[in-house]
Write a protein that holds these residues in place. Sequence first.
Motif, PDB file in Angstrom:
ATOM      1  N   GLY A 174       0.775  -1.238   0.000  1.00  0.00           N
ATOM      2  CA  GLY A 174       0.000   0.000   0.000  1.00  0.00           C
ATOM      3  C   GLY A 174       0.802   1.280   0.000  1.00  0.00           C
ATOM      4  N   ARG A 175       2.045   1.224  -0.473  1.00  0.00           N
ATOM      5  CA  ARG A 175       2.854   2.440  -0.517  1.00  0.00           C
ATOM      6  C   ARG A 175       2.958   2.942  -1.950  1.00  0.00           C
ATOM      7  NH1 ARG A 175       8.261   0.179   2.172  1.00  0.00           N
ATOM      8  NH2 ARG A 175       8.138  -0.876   0.166  1.00  0.00           N
ATOM      9  N   ASP A 176       2.751   4.246  -2.132  1.00  0.00           N
ATOM     10  CA  ASP A 176       2.961   4.808  -3.458  1.00  0.00           C
ATOM     11  C   ASP A 176       4.384   5.370  -3.544  1.00  0.00           C
ATOM     12  OD1 ASP A 176       2.968   7.411  -2.324  1.00  0.00           O
ATOM     13  OD2 ASP A 176       0.798   7.562  -2.526  1.00  0.00           O
ATOM     14  N   LEU A 177       4.680   6.001  -4.668  1.00  0.00           N
ATOM     15  CA  LEU A 177       6.042   6.465  -4.935  1.00  0.00           C
ATOM     16  C   LEU A 177       6.525   7.499  -3.922  1.00  0.00           C
ATOM     17  CD1 LEU A 177       8.366   6.196  -6.929  1.00  0.00           C
ATOM     18  CD2 LEU A 177       7.322   7.984  -8.306  1.00  0.00           C
ATOM     19  N   LEU A 178       5.591   8.230  -3.342  1.00  0.00           N
ATOM     20  CA  LEU A 178       5.978   9.263  -2.385  1.00  0.00           C
ATOM     21  C   LEU A 178       6.656   8.661  -1.153  1.00  0.00           C
ATOM     22  CD1 LEU A 178       5.868  12.293  -2.388  1.00  0.00           C
ATOM     23  CD2 LEU A 178       3.671  12.208  -1.233  1.00  0.00           C
ATOM     24  N   TYR A 179       6.261   7.448  -0.783  1.00  0.00           N
ATOM     25  CA  TYR A 179       6.895   6.787   0.363  1.00  0.00           C
ATOM     26  C   TYR A 179       8.379   6.546   0.082  1.00  0.00           C
ATOM     27  CZ  TYR A 179       2.457   5.957   2.730  1.00  0.00           C
ATOM     28  OH  TYR A 179       1.268   6.130   3.390  1.00  0.00           O
ATOM     29  N   ALA A 180       8.666   6.020  -1.103  1.00  0.00           N
ATOM     30  CA  ALA A 180      10.062   5.772  -1.470  1.00  0.00           C
ATOM     31  C   ALA A 180      10.842   7.080  -1.528  1.00  0.00           C
ATOM     32  CB  ALA A 180      10.120   5.056  -2.819  1.00  0.00           C
ATOM     33  N   THR A 181      10.186   8.128  -2.009  1.00  0.00           N
ATOM     34  CA  THR A 181      10.830   9.438  -2.090  1.00  0.00           C
ATOM     35  C   THR A 181      11.186   9.955  -0.697  1.00  0.00           C
ATOM     36  OG1 THR A 181       9.505   9.894  -4.069  1.00  0.00           O
ATOM     37  CG2 THR A 181      10.589  11.768  -3.034  1.00  0.00           C
ATOM     38  N   CYS A 182      10.295   9.736   0.258  1.00  0.00           N
ATOM     39  CA  CYS A 182      10.560  10.162   1.638  1.00  0.00           C
ATOM     40  C   CYS A 182      11.672   9.329   2.270  1.00  0.00           C
ATOM     41  CB  CYS A 182       9.288  10.057   2.477  1.00  0.00           C
ATOM     42  SG  CYS A 182       8.043  11.303   2.065  1.00  0.00           S
ATOM     43  N   MET A 183      11.667   8.029   2.006  1.00  0.00           N
ATOM     44  CA  MET A 183      12.732   7.173   2.535  1.00  0.00           C
ATOM     45  C   MET A 183      14.088   7.605   1.988  1.00  0.00           C
ATOM     46  SD  MET A 183      11.025   3.403   2.195  1.00  0.00           S
ATOM     47  CE  MET A 183       9.280   3.193   2.514  1.00  0.00           C
ATOM     48  N   ALA A 184      14.090   8.059   0.738  1.00  0.00           N
ATOM     49  CA  ALA A 184      15.337   8.486   0.106  1.00  0.00           C
ATOM     50  C   ALA A 184      15.741   9.900   0.529  1.00  0.00           C
ATOM     51  CB  ALA A 184      15.192   8.422  -1.415  1.00  0.00           C
ATOM     52  N   GLY A 185      14.858  10.574   1.255  1.00  0.00           N
ATOM     53  CA  GLY A 185      15.188  11.910   1.749  1.00  0.00           C
ATOM     54  C   GLY A 185      15.202  12.983   0.675  1.00  0.00           C
ATOM     55  N   GLN A 186      14.397  12.798  -0.356  1.00  0.00           N
ATOM     56  CA  GLN A 186      14.373  13.769  -1.455  1.00  0.00           C
ATOM     57  C   GLN A 186      13.310  14.841  -1.175  1.00  0.00           C
ATOM     58  OE1 GLN A 186      16.694  13.917  -3.400  1.00  0.00           O
ATOM     59  NE2 GLN A 186      17.568  11.866  -3.553  1.00  0.00           N
ATOM     60  N   SER A 187      13.659  15.750  -0.286  1.00  0.00           N
ATOM     61  CA  SER A 187      12.701  16.754   0.185  1.00  0.00           C
ATOM     62  C   SER A 187      12.208  17.673  -0.927  1.00  0.00           C
ATOM     63  CB  SER A 187      13.335  17.595   1.300  1.00  0.00           C
ATOM     64  OG  SER A 187      13.809  16.765   2.333  1.00  0.00           O
ATOM     65  N   ALA A 188      13.100  18.048  -1.827  1.00  0.00           N
ATOM     66  CA  ALA A 188      12.705  18.953  -2.910  1.00  0.00           C
ATOM     67  C   ALA A 188      11.671  18.289  -3.815  1.00  0.00           C
ATOM     68  CB  ALA A 188      13.926  19.375  -3.722  1.00  0.00           C
ATOM     69  N   VAL A 189      11.822  16.988  -4.030  1.00  0.00           N
ATOM     70  CA  VAL A 189      10.853  16.253  -4.850  1.00  0.00           C
ATOM     71  C   VAL A 189       9.514  16.159  -4.117  1.00  0.00           C
ATOM     72  CG1 VAL A 189      10.309  14.036  -5.934  1.00  0.00           C
ATOM     73  CG2 VAL A 189      12.636  14.943  -6.051  1.00  0.00           C
ATOM     74  N   VAL A 190       9.569  15.894  -2.818  1.00  0.00           N
ATOM     75  CA  VAL A 190       8.338  15.838  -2.016  1.00  0.00           C
ATOM     76  C   VAL A 190       7.589  17.162  -2.126  1.00  0.00           C
ATOM     77  CG1 VAL A 190       7.406  15.677   0.327  1.00  0.00           C
ATOM     78  CG2 VAL A 190       9.230  14.125  -0.387  1.00  0.00           C
ATOM     79  N   ARG A 191       8.336  18.249  -1.999  1.00  0.00           N
ATOM     80  CA  ARG A 191       7.712  19.577  -2.084  1.00  0.00           C
ATOM     81  C   ARG A 191       7.110  19.808  -3.475  1.00  0.00           C
ATOM     82  NH1 ARG A 191       8.448  23.475   1.493  1.00  0.00           N
ATOM     83  NH2 ARG A 191      10.318  22.490   2.343  1.00  0.00           N
ATOM     84  N   ALA A 192       7.821  19.370  -4.499  1.00  0.00           N
ATOM     85  CA  ALA A 192       7.327  19.537  -5.870  1.00  0.00           C
ATOM     86  C   ALA A 192       6.066  18.710  -6.096  1.00  0.00           C
ATOM     87  CB  ALA A 192       8.413  19.134  -6.867  1.00  0.00           C
ATOM     88  N   LEU A 193       6.070  17.476  -5.607  1.00  0.00           N
ATOM     89  CA  LEU A 193       4.914  16.598  -5.800  1.00  0.00           C
ATOM     90  C   LEU A 193       3.694  17.101  -5.034  1.00  0.00           C
ATOM     91  CD1 LEU A 193       6.650  13.099  -5.641  1.00  0.00           C
ATOM     92  CD2 LEU A 193       5.678  14.213  -7.655  1.00  0.00           C
ATOM     93  N   ALA A 194       3.936  17.760  -3.913  1.00  0.00           N
ATOM     94  CA  ALA A 194       2.820  18.287  -3.116  1.00  0.00           C
ATOM     95  C   ALA A 194       1.997  19.287  -3.925  1.00  0.00           C
ATOM     96  CB  ALA A 194       3.345  18.941  -1.844  1.00  0.00           C
ATOM     97  N   LYS A 195       2.643  19.969  -4.853  1.00  0.00           N
ATOM     98  CA  LYS A 195       1.945  20.969  -5.666  1.00  0.00           C
ATOM     99  C   LYS A 195       0.940  20.329  -6.621  1.00  0.00           C
ATOM    100  CE  LYS A 195       5.801  24.239  -5.512  1.00  0.00           C
ATOM    101  NZ  LYS A 195       6.844  24.943  -6.298  1.00  0.00           N
ATOM    102  N   TYR A 196       1.081  19.017  -6.831  1.00  0.00           N
ATOM    103  CA  TYR A 196       0.150  18.325  -7.723  1.00  0.00           C
ATOM    104  C   TYR A 196      -1.026  17.715  -6.966  1.00  0.00           C
ATOM    105  CZ  TYR A 196       3.964  18.928 -11.032  1.00  0.00           C
ATOM    106  OH  TYR A 196       4.941  19.476 -11.828  1.00  0.00           O
TER     107      TYR A 196
END
Length: 221
Positions: free
Chosen positions: A55-77
């Motif tokens: 039940g994990r989407d791509l955002l979970y992997a992004t958070c585990m990888a510590g890619q904060s800028a990507v998390v912030r960018a994805l939040a805009k969508y």
Amino acid sequence: QPDDTGEAKETEYSNPLLRPALTGDVEGVQQIFADPEDPDGEKAMKLLLDKDIIGRDLLYATCMAGQSAVVRALAKYGVDMQDKTARGYTLLHCAAAWGQLETLKTLVELEADILATTFRGEKARDIAHRYAQTDCADFLDWAEAKQALRTLIAHVQATIADPEKVQGRLNKEDKSMSLSACRVKSDWLENTKEPTRQDFVDQKQHLEEIMLPIFTKLAMP
């Protein structure tokens, strides 16, 4: 790591969003969402929200990888920052388990739920403690104390503004004092530089003490 916060099992980059997300390529992520053949971003969102077996989407992997800028960018969508796996693990839990402090800060800024618990009743700060991610645990304790003060201020303001609750119980001076106390605490929140967790606790306790006689009046039959 427990299953829900364990590393993603993909061995190949079958999802075109995966590589840019995990490598911090914000521009690459944005290009996928800006695909002229997908003007509404439906395909890109499907790639983002496609869940693995637990039940994990791509955002979970992004958070585990510590890619904060990507998390912030994805939040805009319009990604749901409150998302949970079937066992109740959130993005915060995953970032905490992997010791991704900056990502935790980003998620909290994006209003992820600090108090969300897993099926074991664990908050993200509990996960951080379990895996000895001390900096993450300390930050989450700090953020929770800050949120508790904000919540109390909002509760007082909403109570004083509710005519059904205050009618005939509070006089003008009571209301004025309550709202003034909230303004003082809000100003403190806004202007205090580098407050500690204990500072938030002390400010909350002070507001509770100010409001005690007011809430006592409101509790009277």
